[in-house]
Design a protein around this motif. Structure first.
Motif: not given
Lengths: 204, 182, 456, 778, 244
Positions: C186-215
């Motif tokens: 419960g603590i580890l999941s940071l209160g994740w629920r799975g609202t569309p906003k959370q899903w969307s932000r997560l995916e956006t963040a993952m994309h940005i990070m994927a771009i940043a982390i390769i270089p």
């Protein structure tokens, strides 16, 4: 989905510990170490650990020095109030790297007569009678690991007041570490006085 | 705080429920949607898609890079120590630190933006049902107006839910996250 | 046969819930080696680094070899995962997490080595830029300080890159678990629920990070290579080192990933998730890297040979024909002669085949790091100062400890976290339209059951 | 974890706990009142003399205040005292001229050596066991005096022998007087590399029984027959200074240096040309050169004077020595001989010098005479750029001075040792294959010893004979040395000497300068341990003995004796301008000695000795070539000298100049020879002579002839402090005790050996490759 | 010189000239250096595996085969490079460039990465693999003017910086400039054939400046661009007395 919560996990840390000890003890270190030690015994025991003990190491790491306990309750205040100068006892401060701590002989040149009946003076006389010097303890000392080669004479020549680093001695009895002589202290003064900031000026 | 919600076993029904609630005049921001996986093919799963996150990440990069450059160049000037015949402020090597801190800035900014905009971490009790983890999709309304509560419940049920529940959310921290059935 | 979402959940959460005796045995064994390594390091810190085999002129040996090796291994995960994410390769889904984990752990282990190898490790914090009364900061002209920044950036990025997609899975575990586990997750999941906003932000963040982390990943191993290339040491001072190291890193990383996947598949019974196709695909990647590696080695050697600089030729010949030749040719065998046929011939590119090739590559790449460091140092310029190097038990124990540590961390991680991203796997199913209807049907059946339960 | 480790760990923890309580342990020691006034942190430089080799360099010692653990009144405590921390050459001293060799620099470690004897010792265990107990000085001297009185009572004074390292000046005078007054024969001064053959040859050729001073600084051409004059031979510091001058000190003029030797020594390594003449044929080569010079009328043979007259047929041009014949003997090509002869004659001043191995052959004296004749032919004797003889100071007063006993130096140490100490025990018969024809053995027939005094001579290491066996038969042995070595471990009584830095020192260098020199130095530091200077101990013993002995040695201290001996020097022209004795004495203490002014006429007194050369004798070797195919060449180690310095860790760890080896011995083999025998670098090789065998790791060196193997002397101690004991092998032990035919000096280069590989050896080399990288700048 | 290079220019540029034609390989400098700089002896065991410490060493190289062999002695010590590869690689500024053109080594800043020793093409840096100990009373021989370096610290030839500093302080006390010959490192001081000459290269009248102008002058591994402050004078061959 049932999550079991058995106590089997205790095995793991215990096993880690036990096996770790086993592997460590059984590792070829004993052999390697022995040859190393023999070499030390035969050739020259050049090698010791860096510090005498873990506590020593930690103390050194945090640059903590023991507070000195002087054998004689010497009072700078009285001597200075009586019109003596620093250089009367610390004779080599203007000529050498070390200010010099007076020997029992120097004390006794005056105290043969002056205040000879005082308890502390009697202690000094007793030292002299035994042929011993007063075991003064260092107050300002750099740890050998900081490799500072401080030289008094050039500082005196440059007009640095003794009190700048040693505090106001007219108010001290036995000397206490009035100023924390860390590198920041030295550097800021060197900056102000436009003295050299080259590392090798002090560290070599 | 109270909430009414329905659990839907497939996205089509969830979409229907969401549409139905919207038809009942409940604004989008009051409709809570929770799912166990992103459902981007459905309208309800695509809400709140717009985000300045990329721009913020770029800003983070600029900030990180700037601080990296300043860190290296200012500290080199603070106590000038020459080495190897190189300039005191050596731009070529500062470039490396600047570059790394640029990327770090971007990554950290992205992370922070994500956490803030996604509202995590937040361990307070919120509308949730563990059945989401079994694949159900939760569509619900928090603090429905009393007058339309029945209507909402009806609409949720009509859209084909397995169950409509009402919960009272207690505002407290803790790990008990799902609301108690009210 | 395709699994249903709930079957997936059950399969992938099984390692978290059921603990076999094998697990404890593995933890105890690996832990013991790790403890021994820590003890060896303690002994070294206490006695002085003289207990290692380092000596003049070979001031860097096993420790730096391991440093470069582990940093290289770390290129398996985040970099590959990020590329696959950006390329939207669908087969990546079961692979990404177990790859990213390798990055985080290998990087942490690798980053320990510069500290282990220090003469005075307790002063390692001087690499951190912090204000002190001395007003002296780290020397930003030193590649070791670049390392500090690069590795930490990469580590922070990789941890984020690994952890963010875990949060929904932790939320899933939270919902499935009870007792203390529920609280922890419960603590580890940071209160994740799975609202569309959370899903969307997560995916956006993952994309940005994927771009940043390769270089960042590329820069990390480039900078590691600069530890060598910046010094005027024969066969170090080379511009090819950046890409050469990155290629080698990815090469060894993929190999490590294949080995890790094969182990997971076998021990966690994930045969239905980590399928031959994954090994086949990664095998092809490995084949490509093997060829690329060979090309780089060839290019490196060719330029040295052609340049015919005497000081470089001394190092060249000692690796081709001299004292280090056995290691060199073993490396060529492990990195090229062995994996090339296995990976090139489709019939051999099985799970077993790729694993054999990968073990060869990991060993070969370790040798490559060693052969870059030691022969050059032992044959620097003036022949009067040439020397040799032989590791001691301390270095070997510490090295063994890091391999055990990697395995231990991996075992513990797979105990605490679903090693395959459950939600991403489900997302993959969802995107396959055929499965969609089947899944819906299944859900309806389930729903019916649930409704009945709720009614009562 | 081993038990020992555990104990160690707990000891450390215990120590830490103790430290936490009471601070540093060393401040708990009591402090004694300092005995001298010193400014802390400021260095004073005090003159001293290097005593580690016979060159007699003047030194300066840097003394700074420090805390030393000392024992005063039976209590251990700390005392601030002057501590020496650097030794440098004395810039004013004519021999060292401010420079110093590596051995002299290590002198500090003699004083502060952890295994120095710290107080008088009396043997408790069996002879040679090294078990001693501490006794007081009074007890020690009482016991010694009692022993001497016992001998006096039994009228056996003549059975006392004093075995010492070579001494000069008043130290030698003191011992001689002591023994003379007591009724014992003169001291035996023993040293392996004593060069007595050359002294004798110089006495014969030039009437000067001393080693020559090489005026290299003004030479244009130097030809050395084996003399390692830049390393260990004669006065290496003075010779190195002059060598530097010869090479690059004169703009546009660079002297040539040619080395003739079987193994490229450190000196040979600097030569422009290395010539290998078969061992013991160097004299023939010298005569061959002379032949060419005379034949080509480049010099007139009469110019060689007496040195030439000693060589039969000299004036006739030595018909039996045309270069073609010499080539047969020496292996040196005729063309080379002719070229060298022409070069030498046309590049004056040219000088030839012989030393070390060529003179340590059975025909060594003849080789030396041949080289002397060549020098005389070239006109290089007592001429700028040639060989000079250092004038000796004229001492008045009671001291007999050095010059009178000059010939004593020409007396071969080994033969002296043999006749005085070895022969009475039957060690001579069957041991010596050659009998010294022209040596002058002591008149009295030697008797077995009743008492033996030792002073820093180590025949147990440096003779092939079984010295411990002999020592076990001597009823009483006393040692005055500072260390327990193979010889002094047999002592019953040890009366430890001060270290040189703690003593009054005097020396009269026999070579290395054109000036007459008396080196004289007061103690640089106070004694660290409960020791006494050997001369002071002897004076004390003399007093207690009373009678004749006391009368012959009236001084209370050595310092007084020195004052009396050298106090009159101020009247002579010198560098010191003093008007009275006290002033002179003060200056001498500041300057470190007395030396005559530049241009003082050399002493003219020449000895006239009867001598007939006969024909150039063929050298003997032991044993035949077919069984023992290799010449075995022991040589003085550049760092450890003859092994007397093997106890100093600085010298043990300094890399040997050519092999770069540290902490051990090695056997030098030519790479081609080694390849033929399947021996690789570092392989353990067994070296077998007719008299013994030893093992050493092989070191492949291009600088050695294929039929020669070489090994440094210096290691192989079985009893000499923690740093030298059980380290390496001692080549002297396998030598056959052949002697130089005419002087009886040990022919240490005349042994033949065979070698075989027996396994893996251990070599600590500092340098890796023998060959330079092509890229290195040239 | 590259204008970008910003090594501070002071009055001093300490330099050493090594005349290879004078050097006899006698090792006096090696022992002098040990004595002056408190360099520990490490013992046989450690020396065998390559941990002997000789700030000053005399390299020897053989040329040719028997009987035409010549040997070259070449004293090598820290070359005090102007563009020293050891300096920039140190992460903590333990190795840096002093205002007098020396490669400073600040022991207390050294954390023991040993990177400088790798970067040094001359292999003149030595590492304290263990804590040095002098067996009592050998410790009394230690030079109080020089630090005793502890375990984990890199060290190397300092051009006897303690002597330079002492001479500078003395000159300043006497209110005069340093003059040529005031400073003599222990090696140059001891060298019998005077193969080592030390001085200020910026002083055109100094002995080193004069010798550095010789046509025999070269520097070690010059092609690496390290700009060493040690100038080697090539060994000459005998030219029959004619001017070269």
């Amino acid at each position: 989905m049932p999550f079991s919560s058995q106590r089997k996990w205790i095995v793991a840390p215990l096993g880690v510990g036990a096996l770790g000890l086993l592997i460590y003890a059984g590792s070829p270190q004993s052999g390697a170490q022995r040859t190393g030690e023999d070499a030390r015994a035969q050739v020259s025991p050049v090698f010791t650990p860096a510090h005498r003990g873990v506590l020593d190491a930690i103390r050194d790491f945090f640059n903590r020095q023991p507070v000195p306990v002087q054998p004689i309750a010497f009072t700078h205040k009285v001597h200075l109030a009586n019109g003596m100068q620093c250089t009367d006892c610390h004779t080599t401060v203007e000529t050498g790297p070390v200010a010099g701590i007076p020997s029992v002989e120097l004390c006794m040149t005056c105290h043969q007569t002056i205040a000879a009946d005082k308890l502390e003076i009697k202690k000094i006389a007793a030292y002299q009678a035994r042929g011993e010097d007063i075991p003064w303890q260092r107050v300002y000392a750099y740890s050998p690991t900081v490799h500072v080669k401080f030289n008094h004479a050039p500082h005196i020549r440059a007009g640095v007041d003794c009190a700048h680093c040693h505090g106001n001695m007219t108010q001290q009895t036995v000397a206490v570490r009035a100023v924390d002589l860390n590198m920041g202290y030295c550097v800021s003064c060197h900056r102000q006085k436009k003295a050299s900031l080259d590392c090798i000026t002090c560290h070599f | 705080m109270k909430a009414v919600y329905g659990l839907y076993s497939d996205p089509e029904r969830a979409q229907r429920a969401a549409d139905s609630l919207r038809a009942a005049g409940i604004p989008d921001r009051d409709i809570t949607v929770i799912s166990g996986e992103p459902l981007e093919e459905f309208e309800f799963g695509r809400r709140d898609h717009r985000t300045p996150m990329p721009w913020l990440a770029a800003l983070g990069g600029v900030l990180g890079g700037g601080s990296g450059y300043l860190l290296s160049s200012l500290t080199q000037r603070a106590y000038p120590i020459p080495t190897g015949g190189m300039p005191i402020v050596a731009q070529w090597t500062n470039g490396i630190v600047t570059y790394e801190l640029t990327m770090l800035g971007a990554i950290l900014m992205t992370l922070v933006t994500l956490l803030i905009t996604a509202g995590i971490p937040d361990w307070r009790a919120q509308l949730y049902d563990p059945a989401v983890s079994d694949g159900y999709i939760l569509i619900g309304v928090i603090n429905p107006p009393d007058d339309s509560r029945i209507e909402i419940e009806r609409r949720l049920r009509e859209s084909g839910t397995a169950a409509v529940k009402e919960v009272v959310l207690r505002r407290r921290f803790g790990s008990k996250l799902q609301g108690a059935t009210g | 046969m395709e699994k249903s979402p709930n079957q997936i959940t059950e399969d992938l959460l099984r390692p978290l819930s059921r603990t076999s005796t094998k697990f404890y045995v593995a933890v105890a064994l690996l832990g013991a080696v790790v403890v021994a390594a820590f003890a060896a390091f303690g002994y070294q810190a206490y006695s002085g680094i003289g207990v290692s085999g380092l000596r003049r002129p070979v001031f860097w040996g096993f420790y730096i070899t391991n440093f470069v090796f582990w940093i290289g291994i770390s290129h398996a995960g985040t970099l590959i995962s990020a590329i696959l994410r950006l390329a939207n390769a669908t087969w990546r889904r079961p692979v990404t997490r177990c790859a990213e984990v390798i990055t985080v752990f290998a990087l942490s282990i690798g980053a320990m080595f510069p500290i282990i190898h220090l003469g005075r490790p307790w002063l390692a914090f001087w690499l951190i830029p912090y204000a002190s009364e001395r007003q002296i900061w780290p020397n930003f002209r030193s590649p070791l300080v670049w390392d500090f920044f690069a590795i930490n950036t990469y580590l922070i990025g990789s941890v984020a890159f690994l952890t963010l997609p875990i949060i929904p899975d932790w939320a899933l575990v939270r919902d499935k678990a009870s007792g203390w586990r529920k609280r922890v997750y419960g603590i580890l999941s940071l209160g994740w629920r799975g609202t569309p906003k959370q899903w969307s932000r997560l995916e956006t963040a993952m994309h940005i990070m994927a771009i940043a982390i390769i270089p960042v990943a590329v820069s990390v191993h480039t900078i590691v290579s600069w530890d060598f290339a910046m010094a005027p040491v024969p066969m170090w001072h080379s511009t090819i080192f950046g890409p050469y190291f990155v290629a080698g890193a990815i090469f060894s990383g993929i190999a490590a990933l294949i080995i890790a996947m094969a182990c997971l598949r076998k021990f966690l019974h994930l045969e239905d998730y980590l399928k031959p196709v994954h090994f086949d695909n990664l095998g092809k990647l490995l084949l490509m890297m093997s060829l690329l590696w060979f090309y780089f080695v060839f290019a490196e050697r060719l330029t040295v040979w052609y340049g015919n600089d005497p000081s470089e030729m001394a190092v060249f010949w000692t690796t081709q024909q001299g004292a280090y030749a056995p290691l060199f040719w073993t490396m060529v065998f492990c990195n090229f002669l062995l994996p090339f046929p296995i990976l090139a011939i489709k019939r051999l590119r099985t799970i077993t085949g790729t694993v054999i090739a990968s073990i060869g590559v990991v060993a070969g790449m370790w040798l490559e790091r060693f052969l870059i460091i030691v022969p050059s140092l032992s044959h620097k310029y003036m022949p009067y100062n040439w020397g040799t190097y032989r590791p001691t038990w301390v270095e070997i124990t510490i090295m063994a400890g890091t391999f055990a540590g990697m395995a231990l961390l991996y075992v513990l991680f797979s105990k605490a976290v679903p090693i395959i991203s459950i939600w991403e796997l489900k997302l993959g199913l969802q995107k396959k339209s055929g499965v969609r209807s089947q899944e819906t049907r299944e859900r309806r059946e389930l729903t019916a059951g649930l409704e009945q339960k709720l009614e009562t | 974890m081993q038990r020992r480790d555990f104990i160690k760990l707990s000891a450390i923890t215990g120590a830490t706990a103790a430290l936490d309580g009471c601070g540093q342990p060393d401040v708990q020691l009591i402090r004694f009142i300092p005995e001298e006034e010193l400014t802390p942190g400021v260095a004073t430089w005090k003159p001293s003399i290097c005593t580690l080799c016979p060159a007699g360099c003047g030194t300066l010692v840097k003394v700074m205040e420090g805390d030393a653990e000392v024992i005063r009144n039976g209590k251990l405590g700390l005392m601030k005292m002057g501590l020496a921390n650097k030794v440098e050459g004395n810039p004013k001293h004519p021999v060292s001229q401010g420079k110093l060799c590596p051995r002299g620099q290590a002198m500090l470690q003699v004083t502060y050596h952890p295994d120095r004897i710290k107080h008088p010792l009396k043997r408790t265990g069996p002879r040679g066991s090294g078990q001693f107990q501490e006794i007081s000085w009074d007890e020690a001297i009482k016991e010694l005096v009692a022993k001497l009185q016992e001998l006096q009572a039994a009228k056996q004074q003549a059975s006392l022998a004093f075995l010492t390292k070579p001494l000069r000046g008043q130290g030698r005078e003191l011992i001689e007087r002591f023994l003379g007054a007591y009724g014992a024969p003169p001291p035996v001064m023993f040293e392996l590399f004593d060069e007595s053959v050359l002294r004798r040859a110089n006495a014969l050729s030039f009437g000067r029984p001393q080693l020559p001073t090489l005026d290299l600084a003004r030479s244009n051409y130097v030809l050395s027959f084996g003399a390692d004059f830049l390393g260990t031979w004669n006065s290496p510091v003075a010779q190195s200074i002059a060598y530097g001058q010869m090479r690059q000190g004169r703009p546009g003029q660079r002297g040539k240096f040619v080395m003739v030797e079987p193994r490229l020594s450190q000196t040979g390594a600097n030569a422009d040309e290395w010539i290998y003449a078969r061992p013991a044929t160097e004299g023939a080569l010298a005569l061959g050169l002379a032949h060419v010079i005379i034949r080509e009328k480049l010099r007139r043979p009469e110019g060689a004077g007496r040195a030439g007259d000693l060589i039969p047929g000299w004036l006739e041009g030595r018909e039996e020595f045309p270069p073609e014949k010499i080539e047969m003997q020496t292996g040196v090509p005729t063309a080379t001989i002719v070229r060298l002869a022409r070069e030498m004659a046309t590049h004056p001043p040219a000088v030839a010098v012989a030393g070390d191995a060529p003179l340590a052959q059975t025909n060594g004296l003849r080789t030396a005479l041949a080289v002397n004749a060549l020098n005389a032919l070239l006109g290089s004797v007592e001429q700028p750029g040639g060989i000079l003889f250092t004038p000796l100071p004229k001492l008045d007063g009671t001291a007999s001075g050095h010059e009178n006993s000059g010939l004593e130096g020409a007396y071969p140490a080994f033969s002296r040792l043999a006749s005085r100490i070895l022969e009475p025990y039957g060690m001579s018969s069957g041991v010596f294959s050659g009998s010294p024809r022209n040596a002058q053995p002591p008149k009295a027939k030697p008797q077995p010893l009743k008492a033996l005094f030792l002073y820093e001579a180590n025949p147990a290491l440096l003779t092939p004979a079984d010295v411990p066996e002999i020592l076990s038969k001597v009823p009483f042995i006393a040692s005055f040395g500072s260390f327990v070595d193979e010889t002094s471990v047999h002592a019953d009584l040890i009366l430890p000497d001060h270290s040189p830095l703690e003593s009054w020192l005097d020396d009269i260098p026999e070579s290395g300068t054109r000036l007459a020199v008396v080196s004289l130095a007061a103690p640089a530091v106070r004694p660290l341990h409960n020791t006494r200077a050997m001369p002071d101990t002897l004076l004390e013993i003399a007093h207690q003995l009373g009678q004749e002995v006391s009368k012959a040695l009236p001084w209370k201290t050595y310092e007084e004796m020195l004052k009396e001996a050298y106090g009159g020097l101020w009247k002579q022209t010198s560098s010191i301008e003093a008007t009275k004795a006290d002033e002179f004495w003060a200056q001498i203490r500041e300057q470190g000695g007395w030396w005559s002014s530049e241009g003082l006429a050399p002493s003219t007194r020449a000895l006239k000795l009867e001598y007939s050369f006969g024909s150039l004798l063929k050298a003997e070797f032991y044993e035949e070539e077919h069984n023992f195919p290799f010449h075995f060449l022991p040589y003085p180690s550049q760092l450890l000298y003859d092994g007397s310095l093997a106890h100093l860790p600085w010298l043990q760890e300094a890399p040997d100049p050519l092999s770069t080896a540290m902490w051990g011995t090695w056997l030098e083999i030519n790479p081609q020879t080694a390849a033929r025998m399947g021996i690789a670098q570092g392989d353990l090789v067994e070296v077998t002579s007719a008299d013994g065998k030893l093992q050493a790791p092989a070191l492949l060196s291009p600088g050695i002839a294929p039929d020669v193997v070489a090994m440094p002397v210096g290691q192989g101690h079985n009893q000499y402090t923690r740093y030298a004991t059980s380290r390496g092998a001692n080549p002297v032990k396998i030598l056959h005790p052949l002697v130089e035919h005419e002087t009886g000096s040990l022919a240490w280069a005349a042994t033949r050996v065979k070698i075989s590989k027996i396994g893996e050896g251990k070599l600590a080399l500092f340098g890796a490759e023998l060959r330079e990288h092509p890229q290195e700048h040239r | 010189m590259d204008p970008k290079i910003q090594n501070p220019k002071s009055k001093m540029q300490w330099a050493m000239v090594v005349d290879l034609d004078r050097c006899t390989g006698c090792e006096a400098c090696v022992v002098a250096c040990h004595a002056e700089n408190n360099i520990p002896t490490v013992g046989e065991e450690q020396a065998t595996i390559g941990r002997a410490m000789h700030w000053m060493r005399v390299e020897r190289y053989y040329e040719g085969e028997f009987p035409d062999v010549r040997v070259k002695f070449q004293p090598v010590f820290c070359q005090q490079c102007d563009a020293a590869p050891c300096e920039p690689v140190c992460p903590t500024y333990a190795s840096y460039h002093t205002t007098e053109g020396l490669n400073g080594q600040v022991y207390n800043r050294c954390i023991g990465t040993r990177y400088c020793a790798n970067a040094c093409p001359y292999n003149v840096r030595f590492f304290n693999f263990y804590n040095p100990v002098w067996e009592k009373p050998l410790h009394l021989q230690l030079n109080p003017d020089v630090s005793v370096r502890e375990v984990g610290v890199m060290e190397k030839c300092t051009f006897c910086v303690q002597r330079i500093k002492a001479a500078e302080i003395a000159a300043k006390a006497e209110k005069r400039e340093l003059k040529d010959g005031d400073v003599q490192p222990a090696c140059a001081q001891s060298c019998p054939p005077k193969a080592l000459v030390f001085g200020d290269l910026n002083d055109p009248k100094s002995e080193v400046s004069r010798l550095a102008g010789s046509n025999r002058a070269t520097r070690l591994l010059e092609e690496l661009g390290t700009k060493p402050s040690v100038i080697y004078l090539r060994r000459e061959s005998w030219n029959d007395g004619k001017e070269s």
